[in-house]
Design a protein around this motif. Sequence first.
Motif, PDB file in Angstrom:
ATOM      1  N   VAL A 148      10.537   9.682   5.672  1.00  0.00           N
ATOM      2  CA  VAL A 148      10.015   8.412   6.190  1.00  0.00           C
ATOM      3  C   VAL A 148      11.048   7.309   5.988  1.00  0.00           C
ATOM      4  CG1 VAL A 148       8.282   6.619   5.781  1.00  0.00           C
ATOM      5  CG2 VAL A 148       7.572   9.006   5.967  1.00  0.00           C
ATOM      6  N   HIS A 149      11.717   7.335   4.835  1.00  0.00           N
ATOM      7  CA  HIS A 149      12.693   6.271   4.561  1.00  0.00           C
ATOM      8  C   HIS A 149      14.010   6.485   5.293  1.00  0.00           C
ATOM      9  CE1 HIS A 149       9.768   5.211   1.519  1.00  0.00           C
ATOM     10  NE2 HIS A 149      10.387   4.047   1.432  1.00  0.00           N
ATOM     11  N   VAL A 150      14.269   7.712   5.721  1.00  0.00           N
ATOM     12  CA  VAL A 150      15.419   7.914   6.602  1.00  0.00           C
ATOM     13  C   VAL A 150      15.162   7.219   7.926  1.00  0.00           C
ATOM     14  CG1 VAL A 150      16.678   9.644   7.942  1.00  0.00           C
ATOM     15  CG2 VAL A 150      16.174  10.059   5.530  1.00  0.00           C
ATOM     16  N   MET A 151      13.915   7.285   8.401  1.00  0.00           N
ATOM     17  CA  MET A 151      13.551   6.615   9.658  1.00  0.00           C
ATOM     18  C   MET A 151      13.411   5.111   9.474  1.00  0.00           C
ATOM     19  SD  MET A 151      10.916   9.354  11.422  1.00  0.00           S
ATOM     20  CE  MET A 151       9.938   9.644   9.962  1.00  0.00           C
ATOM     21  N   LEU A 152      13.063   4.686   8.237  1.00  0.00           N
ATOM     22  CA  LEU A 152      12.976   3.255   7.935  1.00  0.00           C
ATOM     23  C   LEU A 152      14.176   2.894   7.064  1.00  0.00           C
ATOM     24  CD1 LEU A 152       9.175   3.073   7.032  1.00  0.00           C
ATOM     25  CD2 LEU A 152      10.236   2.462   9.221  1.00  0.00           C
ATOM     26  N   ALA A 153      15.362   3.091   7.602  1.00  0.00           N
ATOM     27  CA  ALA A 153      16.593   3.007   6.805  1.00  0.00           C
ATOM     28  C   ALA A 153      16.732   1.672   6.078  1.00  0.00           C
ATOM     29  CB  ALA A 153      17.797   3.233   7.712  1.00  0.00           C
TER      30      ALA A 153
ATOM     31  N   PRO B 232      13.751  -2.164  -3.812  1.00  0.00           N
ATOM     32  CA  PRO B 232      13.419  -1.429  -5.044  1.00  0.00           C
ATOM     33  C   PRO B 232      12.155  -0.587  -4.936  1.00  0.00           C
ATOM     34  CG  PRO B 232      14.008  -3.713  -5.533  1.00  0.00           C
ATOM     35  CD  PRO B 232      13.874  -3.610  -4.037  1.00  0.00           C
ATOM     36  N   GLY B 233      11.187  -1.054  -4.135  1.00  0.00           N
ATOM     37  CA  GLY B 233       9.909  -0.345  -4.052  1.00  0.00           C
ATOM     38  C   GLY B 233      10.052   1.103  -3.626  1.00  0.00           C
ATOM     39  N   ALA B 234      10.998   1.360  -2.721  1.00  0.00           N
ATOM     40  CA  ALA B 234      11.189   2.728  -2.235  1.00  0.00           C
ATOM     41  C   ALA B 234      11.642   3.642  -3.363  1.00  0.00           C
ATOM     42  CB  ALA B 234      12.205   2.736  -1.104  1.00  0.00           C
TER      43      ALA B 234
ATOM     44  N   TRP C 271      -9.158   6.161  -0.595  1.00  0.00           N
ATOM     45  CA  TRP C 271      -9.723   5.362   0.495  1.00  0.00           C
ATOM     46  C   TRP C 271      -9.769   3.875   0.145  1.00  0.00           C
ATOM     47  CZ3 TRP C 271     -10.129   6.051   5.412  1.00  0.00           C
ATOM     48  CH2 TRP C 271     -10.229   7.353   5.933  1.00  0.00           C
ATOM     49  N   LEU C 272     -10.059   3.547  -1.117  1.00  0.00           N
ATOM     50  CA  LEU C 272     -10.108   2.141  -1.510  1.00  0.00           C
ATOM     51  C   LEU C 272      -8.736   1.478  -1.402  1.00  0.00           C
ATOM     52  CD1 LEU C 272     -12.507   2.262  -4.592  1.00  0.00           C
ATOM     53  CD2 LEU C 272     -12.942   1.217  -2.357  1.00  0.00           C
ATOM     54  N   LEU C 273      -7.690   2.258  -1.653  1.00  0.00           N
ATOM     55  CA  LEU C 273      -6.347   1.694  -1.533  1.00  0.00           C
ATOM     56  C   LEU C 273      -5.999   1.333  -0.096  1.00  0.00           C
ATOM     57  CD1 LEU C 273      -4.363   4.010  -3.993  1.00  0.00           C
ATOM     58  CD2 LEU C 273      -4.681   1.536  -4.214  1.00  0.00           C
ATOM     59  N   VAL C 274      -6.566   2.053   0.856  1.00  0.00           N
ATOM     60  CA  VAL C 274      -6.267   1.813   2.270  1.00  0.00           C
ATOM     61  C   VAL C 274      -7.300   0.896   2.901  1.00  0.00           C
ATOM     62  CG1 VAL C 274      -5.886   2.907   4.518  1.00  0.00           C
ATOM     63  CG2 VAL C 274      -5.139   4.038   2.424  1.00  0.00           C
ATOM     64  N   TRP C 275      -8.520   0.911   2.389  1.00  0.00           N
ATOM     65  CA  TRP C 275      -9.651   0.242   3.018  1.00  0.00           C
ATOM     66  C   TRP C 275      -9.412  -1.218   3.378  1.00  0.00           C
ATOM     67  CZ3 TRP C 275     -14.008   2.633   4.671  1.00  0.00           C
ATOM     68  CH2 TRP C 275     -15.051   1.828   5.103  1.00  0.00           C
TER      69      TRP C 275
ATOM     70  N   ARG D 251       0.850   2.686   0.958  1.00  0.00           N
ATOM     71  CA  ARG D 251       0.188   1.395   1.181  1.00  0.00           C
ATOM     72  C   ARG D 251       1.220   0.276   1.241  1.00  0.00           C
ATOM     73  NH1 ARG D 251      -4.530  -1.714  -2.297  1.00  0.00           N
ATOM     74  NH2 ARG D 251      -3.979  -3.797  -1.592  1.00  0.00           N
ATOM     75  N   LEU D 252       2.230   0.346   0.375  1.00  0.00           N
ATOM     76  CA  LEU D 252       3.273  -0.679   0.399  1.00  0.00           C
ATOM     77  C   LEU D 252       4.023  -0.663   1.728  1.00  0.00           C
ATOM     78  CD1 LEU D 252       4.743  -0.262  -3.213  1.00  0.00           C
ATOM     79  CD2 LEU D 252       3.248  -2.089  -2.355  1.00  0.00           C
ATOM     80  N   ILE D 253       4.236   0.537   2.259  1.00  0.00           N
ATOM     81  CA  ILE D 253       4.885   0.628   3.575  1.00  0.00           C
ATOM     82  C   ILE D 253       4.015  -0.021   4.636  1.00  0.00           C
ATOM     83  CG2 ILE D 253       5.630   2.231   5.380  1.00  0.00           C
ATOM     84  CD1 ILE D 253       6.512   4.141   3.210  1.00  0.00           C
ATOM     85  N   PHE D 254       2.704   0.247   4.594  1.00  0.00           N
ATOM     86  CA  PHE D 254       1.791  -0.329   5.585  1.00  0.00           C
ATOM     87  C   PHE D 254       1.753  -1.851   5.496  1.00  0.00           C
ATOM     88  CE2 PHE D 254      -0.764   3.848   5.418  1.00  0.00           C
ATOM     89  CZ  PHE D 254       0.062   4.404   6.389  1.00  0.00           C
ATOM     90  N   GLU D 255       1.905  -2.379   4.267  1.00  0.00           N
ATOM     91  CA  GLU D 255       1.917  -3.842   4.120  1.00  0.00           C
ATOM     92  C   GLU D 255       3.139  -4.440   4.823  1.00  0.00           C
ATOM     93  OE1 GLU D 255       1.805  -4.283  -0.139  1.00  0.00           O
ATOM     94  OE2 GLU D 255      -0.300  -4.870  -0.073  1.00  0.00           O
ATOM     95  N   GLU D 256       4.251  -3.714   4.770  1.00  0.00           N
ATOM     96  CA  GLU D 256       5.485  -4.218   5.369  1.00  0.00           C
ATOM     97  C   GLU D 256       5.570  -3.930   6.867  1.00  0.00           C
ATOM     98  OE1 GLU D 256       8.917  -2.860   3.205  1.00  0.00           O
ATOM     99  OE2 GLU D 256       7.868  -2.993   1.282  1.00  0.00           O
TER     100      GLU D 256
END
Length: 352
Positions: free
Chosen positions: A44-49, A55-57, A139-143, A96-101
């Motif tokens: 995923v991070h290769v595609m989101l270079a 640092p989060g990655a 589910w709560l983390l994504v909800w 979830r952090l990726i989805f936030e960004e």
Amino acid sequence: MPRNLESLSPMPSVSASHEQRIRLLLRQGIIAVQLLVIVTWGLVHVMLAERLSRPGAWVTLATLSGLFLIQTFTVSHRVWRFSGLLFVLAAVSGFRLIFEEYPLLYEHYALPLTVLAVVGASLLIRGPMDYLVVASLTWLLVWPFAGSAHDSARWSYLALFVTFSIGLGWINSRTYLRALQVTLDVEQHYRTLSETDHLTGLLNRRALMERFERFVASHPAGYFMMIDIDDFKRVNDSLGHAAGDQVLCLLARRLKAKAGADYVGRLGGEEFGIILNTQDASRAVAWAESLLQEVRQSRDAPAPFTFSAGLVPFVHGQALSDILIHADRNLYRAKRAGKDRVQLGSPTGLPV
């Protein structure tokens, strides 16, 4: 099916004796799934270079890798159990952090990824209750990201996905755990059969010798006693083999009921072996004499009987063949001395 397996409850608990075996059975599968998650995170991070510079990655990757190593190499069942739970939650938190960004990724991929994570977690989490906790937290983390969906129909579909994914994963986890438990119970049942003398219920010769070998390798010293029922052929010839079997079973019951012996087994015919975890000769002799007295006073045998015994000390690492030879010699000294007695003796160089 063995009786103890027929009574399995719908929600069997995993016994402590099975925990290590279950870990070994699941080890390769759990390693494969966790490596797949780590590799997917990397792809995923290769595609989101551009995210590789954040640092989060790397924090998430390090956390997943650390939990993977902990669960793979720990000897503690508790650590193994909770590291698996944390691995799933760390992976979900990372996405979830990726989805936030990247809100666009959330819109298209959050739902399938969460369903996949919830169902896939059933392969990593052993225990229905543990699974329900992890699935609900996933589910709560994504909800919260569903808040942009004001369409009531969409909420209904989302609720259906939540219910279906958790239900499917829970059934899978529960069924898999029960199947493992039944498999291990069957395995234990047949292992017991293979190690048990069919007539007396004691350990058979092979099983006793295996335990004796481990005992000699792990203890500083002890005593081994070989006993033989006196004039057993006469019992068989005069009263029949059924009476002889009763005598064997009676002696076996006495041996089982008598405290102080670590292992007791039938060596064959009318011979039995006993392993005593003591370095005190007087205690070993007293134990043997007490057993002799109990047998002399038996009133439930088809005929009065006695036994003779050869008692021998052994030390750590001593060859079993050497111990058995000297126990057998002492036994026959007891026979020649008049039977119904214990003969204590030791190999050259060993204290009695």
